[in-house]
Design a protein around this motif. Structure first.
Motif, PDB file in Angstrom:
ATOM      1  N   LYS A  42       0.828  -1.198   0.000  1.00 22.01           N
ATOM      2  CA  LYS A  42       0.000   0.000   0.000  1.00 22.01           C
ATOM      3  C   LYS A  42       0.870   1.259   0.000  1.00 22.01           C
ATOM      4  CE  LYS A  42      -1.860  -1.718   3.732  1.00 22.01           C
ATOM      5  NZ  LYS A  42      -1.542  -3.157   3.650  1.00 22.01           N
ATOM      6  N   SER A  43       0.347   2.330  -0.610  1.00 21.88           N
ATOM      7  CA  SER A  43       1.092   3.587  -0.672  1.00 21.88           C
ATOM      8  C   SER A  43       0.275   4.734  -0.099  1.00 21.88           C
ATOM      9  CB  SER A  43       1.482   3.910  -2.117  1.00 21.88           C
ATOM     10  OG  SER A  43       0.330   4.096  -2.921  1.00 21.88           O
ATOM     11  N   ILE A  44       0.974   5.659   0.544  1.00 21.58           N
ATOM     12  CA  ILE A  44       0.384   6.901   1.042  1.00 21.58           C
ATOM     13  C   ILE A  44       1.183   8.049   0.441  1.00 21.58           C
ATOM     14  CG2 ILE A  44      -0.086   8.327   3.059  1.00 21.58           C
ATOM     15  CD1 ILE A  44      -0.381   5.784   4.703  1.00 21.58           C
ATOM     16  N   GLY A  45       0.511   8.898  -0.330  1.00 18.77           N
ATOM     17  CA  GLY A  45       1.166  10.048  -0.930  1.00 18.77           C
ATOM     18  C   GLY A  45       1.002  11.279  -0.064  1.00 18.77           C
ATOM     19  N   VAL A  46       2.099  11.994   0.183  1.00 19.65           N
ATOM     20  CA  VAL A  46       2.051  13.187   1.032  1.00 19.65           C
ATOM     21  C   VAL A  46       2.059  14.436   0.159  1.00 19.65           C
ATOM     22  CG1 VAL A  46       3.229  11.900   2.843  1.00 19.65           C
ATOM     23  CG2 VAL A  46       4.559  13.433   1.382  1.00 19.65           C
ATOM     24  N   LEU A  47       1.258  15.421   0.547  1.00 19.80           N
ATOM     25  CA  LEU A  47       1.067  16.616  -0.271  1.00 19.80           C
ATOM     26  C   LEU A  47       1.903  17.803   0.185  1.00 19.80           C
ATOM     27  CD1 LEU A  47      -2.810  16.377  -0.771  1.00 19.80           C
ATOM     28  CD2 LEU A  47      -0.990  15.661  -2.339  1.00 19.80           C
ATOM     29  N   TRP A  48       2.763  17.608   1.174  1.00 28.30           N
ATOM     30  CA  TRP A  48       3.612  18.714   1.634  1.00 28.30           C
ATOM     31  C   TRP A  48       5.006  18.668   1.002  1.00 28.30           C
ATOM     32  CZ3 TRP A  48       1.850  14.923   5.160  1.00 28.30           C
ATOM     33  CH2 TRP A  48       2.795  13.952   5.518  1.00 28.30           C
ATOM     34  N   GLY A  49       5.263  17.711   0.125  1.00 29.78           N
ATOM     35  CA  GLY A  49       6.609  17.500  -0.387  1.00 29.78           C
ATOM     36  C   GLY A  49       6.935  18.249  -1.660  1.00 29.78           C
ATOM     37  N   PHE A  50       7.836  17.671  -2.458  1.00 32.61           N
ATOM     38  CA  PHE A  50       8.375  18.344  -3.632  1.00 32.61           C
ATOM     39  C   PHE A  50       7.471  18.239  -4.859  1.00 32.61           C
ATOM     40  CE2 PHE A  50      12.975  17.335  -2.068  1.00 32.61           C
ATOM     41  CZ  PHE A  50      12.812  18.241  -1.030  1.00 32.61           C
ATOM     42  N   ARG A  51       6.715  17.163  -4.972  1.00 27.51           N
ATOM     43  CA  ARG A  51       5.962  16.913  -6.196  1.00 27.51           C
ATOM     44  C   ARG A  51       4.482  17.251  -6.023  1.00 27.51           C
ATOM     45  NH1 ARG A  51       9.077  13.942  -9.841  1.00 27.51           N
ATOM     46  NH2 ARG A  51      11.265  14.428  -9.382  1.00 27.51           N
ATOM     47  N   THR A  52       3.735  17.136  -7.096  1.00 29.98           N
ATOM     48  CA  THR A  52       2.361  17.629  -7.119  1.00 29.98           C
ATOM     49  C   THR A  52       1.343  16.536  -6.785  1.00 29.98           C
ATOM     50  OG1 THR A  52       2.053  17.106  -9.460  1.00 29.98           O
ATOM     51  CG2 THR A  52       3.011  19.266  -8.916  1.00 29.98           C
ATOM     52  N   LYS A  53       0.154  16.996  -6.420  1.00 34.30           N
ATOM     53  CA  LYS A  53      -0.965  16.080  -6.179  1.00 34.30           C
ATOM     54  C   LYS A  53      -1.277  15.284  -7.438  1.00 34.30           C
ATOM     55  CE  LYS A  53      -5.795  16.132  -4.616  1.00 34.30           C
ATOM     56  NZ  LYS A  53      -6.884  17.019  -4.112  1.00 34.30           N
ATOM     57  N   LYS A  54      -1.234  15.946  -8.592  1.00 30.09           N
ATOM     58  CA  LYS A  54      -1.523  15.263  -9.853  1.00 30.09           C
ATOM     59  C   LYS A  54      -0.542  14.121 -10.097  1.00 30.09           C
ATOM     60  CE  LYS A  54      -2.242  16.061 -14.810  1.00 30.09           C
ATOM     61  NZ  LYS A  54      -1.461  14.883 -15.240  1.00 30.09           N
ATOM     62  N   GLU A  55       0.731  14.357  -9.827  1.00 32.13           N
ATOM     63  CA  GLU A  55       1.724  13.300 -10.033  1.00 32.13           C
ATOM     64  C   GLU A  55       1.415  12.084  -9.166  1.00 32.13           C
ATOM     65  OE1 GLU A  55       5.930  14.298 -10.348  1.00 32.13           O
ATOM     66  OE2 GLU A  55       6.384  12.714  -8.895  1.00 32.13           O
ATOM     67  N   LEU A  56       1.018  12.328  -7.930  1.00 31.12           N
ATOM     68  CA  LEU A  56       0.708  11.222  -7.028  1.00 31.12           C
ATOM     69  C   LEU A  56      -0.541  10.469  -7.484  1.00 31.12           C
ATOM     70  CD1 LEU A  56       1.438  13.046  -3.663  1.00 31.12           C
ATOM     71  CD2 LEU A  56       2.830  11.250  -4.706  1.00 31.12           C
ATOM     72  N   ILE A  57      -1.553  11.205  -7.917  1.00 30.44           N
ATOM     73  CA  ILE A  57      -2.778  10.562  -8.408  1.00 30.44           C
ATOM     74  C   ILE A  57      -2.491   9.769  -9.678  1.00 30.44           C
ATOM     75  CG2 ILE A  57      -5.055  11.002  -9.414  1.00 30.44           C
ATOM     76  CD1 ILE A  57      -5.288  13.393  -7.492  1.00 30.44           C
ATOM     77  N   ASP A  58      -1.742  10.379 -10.590  1.00 25.28           N
ATOM     78  CA  ASP A  58      -1.425   9.707 -11.854  1.00 25.28           C
ATOM     79  C   ASP A  58      -0.634   8.422 -11.637  1.00 25.28           C
ATOM     80  OD1 ASP A  58      -2.721  11.692 -13.226  1.00 25.28           O
ATOM     81  OD2 ASP A  58      -0.900  12.722 -13.898  1.00 25.28           O
ATOM     82  N   ASN A  59       0.065   8.344 -10.518  1.00 23.22           N
ATOM     83  CA  ASN A  59       0.870   7.161 -10.227  1.00 23.22           C
ATOM     84  C   ASN A  59       0.250   6.299  -9.132  1.00 23.22           C
ATOM     85  OD1 ASN A  59       3.630   7.221 -11.827  1.00 23.22           O
ATOM     86  ND2 ASN A  59       3.037   9.337 -11.379  1.00 23.22           N
ATOM     87  N   GLN A  60      -1.085   6.399  -9.013  1.00 28.98           N
ATOM     88  CA  GLN A  60      -1.906   5.452  -8.262  1.00 28.98           C
ATOM     89  C   GLN A  60      -1.603   5.399  -6.767  1.00 28.98           C
ATOM     90  OE1 GLN A  60      -2.362   1.615 -10.333  1.00 28.98           O
ATOM     91  NE2 GLN A  60      -1.384   2.552 -12.107  1.00 28.98           N
ATOM     92  N   ALA A  61      -1.377   6.575  -6.167  1.00 26.52           N
ATOM     93  CA  ALA A  61      -1.310   6.599  -4.706  1.00 26.52           C
ATOM     94  C   ALA A  61      -2.620   6.060  -4.152  1.00 26.52           C
ATOM     95  CB  ALA A  61      -1.081   8.026  -4.216  1.00 26.52           C
ATOM     96  N   ASN A  62      -2.545   5.181  -3.163  1.00 29.26           N
ATOM     97  CA  ASN A  62      -3.761   4.608  -2.594  1.00 29.26           C
ATOM     98  C   ASN A  62      -4.538   5.613  -1.764  1.00 29.26           C
ATOM     99  OD1 ASN A  62      -1.770   1.771  -2.324  1.00 29.26           O
ATOM    100  ND2 ASN A  62      -3.613   1.814  -3.574  1.00 29.26           N
ATOM    101  N   VAL A  63      -3.827   6.557  -1.167  1.00 25.37           N
ATOM    102  CA  VAL A  63      -4.480   7.609  -0.398  1.00 25.37           C
ATOM    103  C   VAL A  63      -3.543   8.808  -0.372  1.00 25.37           C
ATOM    104  CG1 VAL A  63      -3.557   6.942   1.857  1.00 25.37           C
ATOM    105  CG2 VAL A  63      -5.764   8.087   1.740  1.00 25.37           C
TER     106      VAL A  63
END
Length: 249
Positions: free
Chosen positions: A215-236
């Motif tokens: 499972k993956s958790i994408g954090v939105l305070w970092g270097f990359r964008t929300k779109k990048e995380l969504i496009d790469n199938q972050a689970n949450v």
């Protein structure tokens, strides 16, 4: 803190030597997730805001080598796959040959070693989160494409003994998104794939989780964008560190 290479612990090949890449299920967070026994974190852009120190050292190395520098924000896209790749991205077209890259890298390594603590700091909420996780007896690891030397230097300085395992860029492990380091961590912590989460800020981190089948958790305070995380199938996706607790306890 356990640094796996110094331990020289024998680890069996994952899946009996079969291919270690596999598809990630469409979703893990379906209301029946298992409590985490271990968490694997990215370092730069997830635990530590290292952007300014990295940018300063990369720009110094470029300037000393006779090349133009970049705005600090540009390094959000340059870093994440190791220093060599960052330098390749930062160099002008036509100047990306191995000899030049190694020359710039040598200057970078010397400068960053002396300046990596000037502006770097943990993101707000990270230290209380780690204290809570340790109190819950959750094993904590870091898997980063930062060189092992610099990773150890920064983790020991900012986090002391909060982490049980640290795997940085080194000859013994391919860089993320190859999942070999994740499989090592699973064996090291003696946990199943259902009991571990990978937490990061970039497509490299999300792809690492997918390739390992965790499972993956994408954090939105970092270097990359929300779109990048969504496009790469972050689970949450989460906006504050404490929100991690909602999904893993």
């Amino acid at each position: 803190m356990a640094f796996p290479i110094s331990k020289r612990r024998k680890i069996s090949e994952p899946d009996g030597g079969r291919s270690i890449y596999r598809a990630c299920p469409e979703t893990f967070f379906n209301g029946a997730e298992m409590k985490a026994k271990a968490l694997l974190f990215d370092l730069d852009g997830t635990l530590l805001n290292t952007l300014e120190d990295l940018a300063d050292s990369f720009n110094y190395s470029l300037q000393q080598s006779g090349f133009p520098t970049h705005e600090t924000e540009s390094y959000k896209q340059f870093v994440g796959e190791g220093a060599l790749k960052a330098i390749e991205r930062a160099l002008p077209e036509g100047e990306k040959n191995p000899e030049i890259i190694q020359k710039v890298l040598s200057v970078f390594n010397h400068h960053y070693f002396q300046n990596c603590f000037k502006k770097t700091k943990p993101y707000e909420g990270i230290l209380p989160l780690l204290e809570k996780l340790k109190s819950e007896k959750i094993r904590l690891g870091i898997i980063t494409n930062k060189s092992q030397h610099f990773a150890e230097q920064t983790v020991l300085y900012y986090f002391k003994n909060n982490f049980d395992l640290l795997i940085g860029e080194q000859k013994s492990f391919p860089k993320k998104p190859d999942p070999k380091s994740v499989f090592y961590a699973l064996d090291y912590f003696q946990v199943s794939k259902d009991e571990v989460y990978f937490i990061g800020d970039s497509k490299t981190d999300m792809q690492t989780a997918q390739n390992a089948g965790i499972k993956s958790i994408g954090v939105l305070w970092g270097f990359r964008t929300k779109k990048e995380l969504i496009d790469n199938q972050a689970n949450v996706l989460i906006e504050q560190p404490e929100k991690i607790l909602k999904y893993i306890l």
